[in-house]
Write an enzyme that holds these catalytic residues in place. Structure first.
Site, PDB file in Angstrom:
ATOM      1  N   TYR A  52     -50.190  18.024 -31.512  1.00  0.00           N
ATOM      2  CA  TYR A  52     -51.777  18.100 -30.936  1.00  0.00           C
ATOM      3  C   TYR A  52     -51.705  16.729 -30.040  1.00  0.00           C
ATOM      4  O   TYR A  52     -51.167  15.853 -30.152  1.00  0.00           O
ATOM      5  CB  TYR A  52     -52.919  17.991 -32.024  1.00  0.00           C
ATOM      6  CG  TYR A  52     -54.197  17.547 -31.393  1.00  0.00           C
ATOM      7  CD1 TYR A  52     -54.962  18.411 -30.437  1.00  0.00           C
ATOM      8  CD2 TYR A  52     -54.833  16.344 -31.665  1.00  0.00           C
ATOM      9  CE1 TYR A  52     -56.279  18.172 -29.992  1.00  0.00           C
ATOM     10  CE2 TYR A  52     -56.062  16.041 -31.449  1.00  0.00           C
ATOM     11  CZ  TYR A  52     -56.727  16.933 -30.280  1.00  0.00           C
ATOM     12  OH  TYR A  52     -57.842  16.610 -29.972  1.00  0.00           O
ATOM     13  N   ASP A  73     -49.303  16.796 -40.220  1.00  0.00           N
ATOM     14  CA  ASP A  73     -50.678  17.417 -39.965  1.00  0.00           C
ATOM     15  C   ASP A  73     -50.864  18.833 -40.488  1.00  0.00           C
ATOM     16  O   ASP A  73     -50.286  19.706 -39.772  1.00  0.00           O
ATOM     17  CB  ASP A  73     -50.992  17.090 -38.584  1.00  0.00           C
ATOM     18  CG  ASP A  73     -52.224  17.351 -38.098  1.00  0.00           C
ATOM     19  OD1 ASP A  73     -53.064  18.296 -38.478  1.00  0.00           O
ATOM     20  OD2 ASP A  73     -52.841  16.855 -36.929  1.00  0.00           O
ATOM     21  N   ARG A 102     -69.317   1.237 -45.570  1.00  0.00           N
ATOM     22  CA  ARG A 102     -67.807   1.378 -44.743  1.00  0.00           C
ATOM     23  C   ARG A 102     -66.694   1.369 -45.859  1.00  0.00           C
ATOM     24  O   ARG A 102     -65.525   1.703 -45.516  1.00  0.00           O
ATOM     25  CB  ARG A 102     -67.847   0.256 -43.640  1.00  0.00           C
ATOM     26  CG  ARG A 102     -66.478   0.008 -42.970  1.00  0.00           C
ATOM     27  CD  ARG A 102     -66.751  -0.566 -41.573  1.00  0.00           C
ATOM     28  NE  ARG A 102     -67.336  -1.645 -41.553  1.00  0.00           N
ATOM     29  CZ  ARG A 102     -66.992  -2.835 -42.322  1.00  0.00           C
ATOM     30  NH1 ARG A 102     -66.126  -2.952 -43.059  1.00  0.00           N
ATOM     31  NH2 ARG A 102     -67.815  -3.920 -42.412  1.00  0.00           N
ATOM     32  N   LYS A 141     -62.319  21.291 -38.510  1.00  0.00           N
ATOM     33  CA  LYS A 141     -61.733  22.678 -38.125  1.00  0.00           C
ATOM     34  C   LYS A 141     -62.081  23.882 -39.365  1.00  0.00           C
ATOM     35  O   LYS A 141     -63.302  23.913 -39.667  1.00  0.00           O
ATOM     36  CB  LYS A 141     -60.347  22.721 -37.503  1.00  0.00           C
ATOM     37  CG  LYS A 141     -60.013  21.360 -36.839  1.00  0.00           C
ATOM     38  CD  LYS A 141     -60.482  21.548 -35.547  1.00  0.00           C
ATOM     39  CE  LYS A 141     -60.152  20.495 -34.655  1.00  0.00           C
ATOM     40  NZ  LYS A 141     -60.647  20.352 -33.389  1.00  0.00           N
TER      41      LYS A 141
HETATM   42  C1  LIG Z   1     -53.990  19.907 -35.005  1.00  0.00           C
HETATM   43  C2  LIG Z   1     -54.946  18.629 -34.890  1.00  0.00           C
HETATM   44  N1  LIG Z   1     -54.747  17.536 -35.590  1.00  0.00           N
HETATM   45  C3  LIG Z   1     -55.765  16.677 -35.347  1.00  0.00           C
HETATM   46  C4  LIG Z   1     -56.829  16.795 -34.676  1.00  0.00           C
HETATM   47  C5  LIG Z   1     -57.776  15.738 -34.553  1.00  0.00           C
HETATM   48  O1  LIG Z   1     -58.856  15.945 -35.154  1.00  0.00           O
HETATM   49  P1  LIG Z   1     -60.586  15.537 -35.029  1.00  0.00           P
HETATM   50  O2  LIG Z   1     -60.950  16.130 -33.670  1.00  0.00           O
HETATM   51  O3  LIG Z   1     -61.230  15.776 -36.021  1.00  0.00           O
HETATM   52  O4  LIG Z   1     -60.348  14.197 -34.704  1.00  0.00           O
HETATM   53  C6  LIG Z   1     -57.069  18.028 -33.934  1.00  0.00           C
HETATM   54  C7  LIG Z   1     -58.087  18.212 -33.141  1.00  0.00           C
HETATM   55  O5  LIG Z   1     -58.232  19.108 -32.288  1.00  0.00           O
HETATM   56  C8  LIG Z   1     -56.115  19.073 -33.969  1.00  0.00           C
HETATM   57  O6  LIG Z   1     -56.160  20.208 -33.407  1.00  0.00           O
END
Ligand SMILES: Cc1ncc(COP(=O)(O)O)c(C=O)c1O
Length: 393
Positions: free
Chosen positions: A107, A179, A54, A204
């Site tokens: 998101y 992000d 961890r 992704k």
């Molecule tokens: C733009 C964006 N940021 C963050 C996330 C969150 O990522 P995770 O699903 O790996 O927690 C997503 C998930 O769809 C996303 O599309």
């Protein structure tokens, strides 16, 4: 040796003069220390090494190093998910009484964390259209500590001016967190544009095979003091297997981004030519409101996401989705294959119809994550979907 005393754990690893070309998966949850003194030195960081997964493990560090290089970041850490990376950023940078300025096109779960969850901890927020610099400037308060935006928004693929936002945040004594999930480091390196922190959902595009949930947080050294402690203490750390798979995915990132960006441009141009398509959103199209900014910010590539709207609302989208059999309806992104999502019923189902309309999302809006198949295959699959919707290609 008594058969009952045979333990599967080796006393030592077999000696070897070579090192493996593919990194081992260090699945161990804990490491064996030689002495209390060595344990103490490992824990204070005087000795490099690992004790408890961890707190850190080799697969995470191998991956974090590559990501740090790709983003030209001073620091990088891998977390259990993109959401864990956002939690690490928020919990390391913010305290009760602080205020955050948040893009209205984040998101959905990012918004939930920054607005609902942080409010519970006494962090206030203002949600604003960060493509509007004046509105963003006006949203800052004396207690603002962080501005949070996405490089390419979901689903209408708007592109904020990161260098401008970084300046605004700095003038107000706040940090810019970007992000970068929809862009990735080959299109955009927000730290070079002045951002302080960057997060990506490695789930992704970076992993690229839809078989891992993982995230990363990267940033400047002066933001980093609390990050490792927060990741360990709040239990946000990654799994070795997910890190190993993602490192493997990273090896083909450049090829995948090149191919999927070219395919996405072809798909966007194809859709824009169809009379039965009402709107196409792709930053690579000259008609996109942020095209010039995207051209400058992304160096001539525009990513793998394309969004379009069919007239005829939800029924038209349903007909398209049923007819476009070769494109799985799979509400994520970044896979090798082209997939599609329907924001009204998935990512933005919690919004009211009016809120969705203000963001450019209607019942007939479909978001494509374009893959690395041949462009002919993708255009044929789209044409099949449109024919199902009663259109002619
Ligand atoms: C733009 C964006 N940021 C963050 C996330 C969150 O990522 P995770 O699903 O790996 O927690 C997503 C998930 O769809 C996303 O599309």
């Amino acid at each position: 040796m008594n058969a009952e005393d045979i333990c599967p754990r080796p006393d030592r690893l077999p000696p070897q003069a070579t090192s493996p070309l593919s990194p081992p998966i260090f699945q161990s949850a804990v490491y064996r220390c030689e002495s209390p003194q060595q344990a103490a030195e490992l824990m204070t960081g005087e000795l490099p090494g690992y004790i408890y997964r961890r707190d850190g493990h080799p697969n995470a560090d191998l991956l974090a190093d590559k990501l740090r290089e790709l983003h030209a970041a001073e620091r990088a850490i891998v977390c259990a998910s993109g959401m864990a990376a956002l939690a690490a950023a928020a919990l390391s940078q913010l305290s009760t009484g602080d205020h955050v300025v948040v893009s209205n096109q984040l998101y959905g779960r990012n918004l939930t964390l920054l607005v609902q969850e942080l409010s519970r901890l006494g962090v206030a927020n203002t949600v604003v259209d960060t493509c509007d610099a004046r509105a963003t400037e006006a949203a800052f308060q004396p207690s603002s500590k962080m501005l949070v935006v996405e490089t390419i928004t979901n689903p209408c693929l708007r592109v904020p001016d990161l260098a401008l936002l970084a300046r605004l945040a700095r003038q107000r004594g706040a940090r810019l967190l970007v992000d970068n999930t929809f862009a990735g480091p080959l299109l955009c390196r927000p730290l070079e544009l002045g951002a302080d922190l960057v997060l990506e959902s490695l789930t992704k595009i970076i992993n690229g095979h839809s078989d891992v949930i993982l995230g990363t947080l990267l940033g400047k050294a002066d933001c980093w003091q609390r990050v490792p402690q927060v990741v360990s203490t709040w239990g946000l750390a990654s799994s070795p297997l997910d890190c190993w798979l993602t490192l493997r995915g990273l090896g083909t990132l450049a090829l995948r981004v090149e191919r999927s960006s070219a395919n996405a441009l072809a798909a966007a141009e194809f859709l824009a030519r169809q009379p039965a398509v009402e709107a196409v959103h792709y930053p690579g199209l000259a008609a996109h409101p942020d095209h010039r900014l995207a051209a400058a910010q992304f160096g001539g590539r525009y990513g793998s996401m394309v969004t379009f709207t069919l007239p005829g609302g939800t029924a038209a989208a349903e007909t398209f989705i049923a007819a476009a059999e070769r494109i799985p309806f799979s509400p994520s992104l970044g896979d090798l294959s082209t997939t599609l999502s329907h924001p009204e019923s998935t990512s933005h189902r919690g919004h009211t119809p009016e809120q969705r309309a203000a963001l450019g999302i209607f019942g007939g809006t479909i978001r494509l994550s374009v893959g690395i198949e041949s462009s002919g295959y993708i255009l044929d699959a789209l044409a099949e979907g449109l024919r199902g919707g009663g259109a002619h290609d």
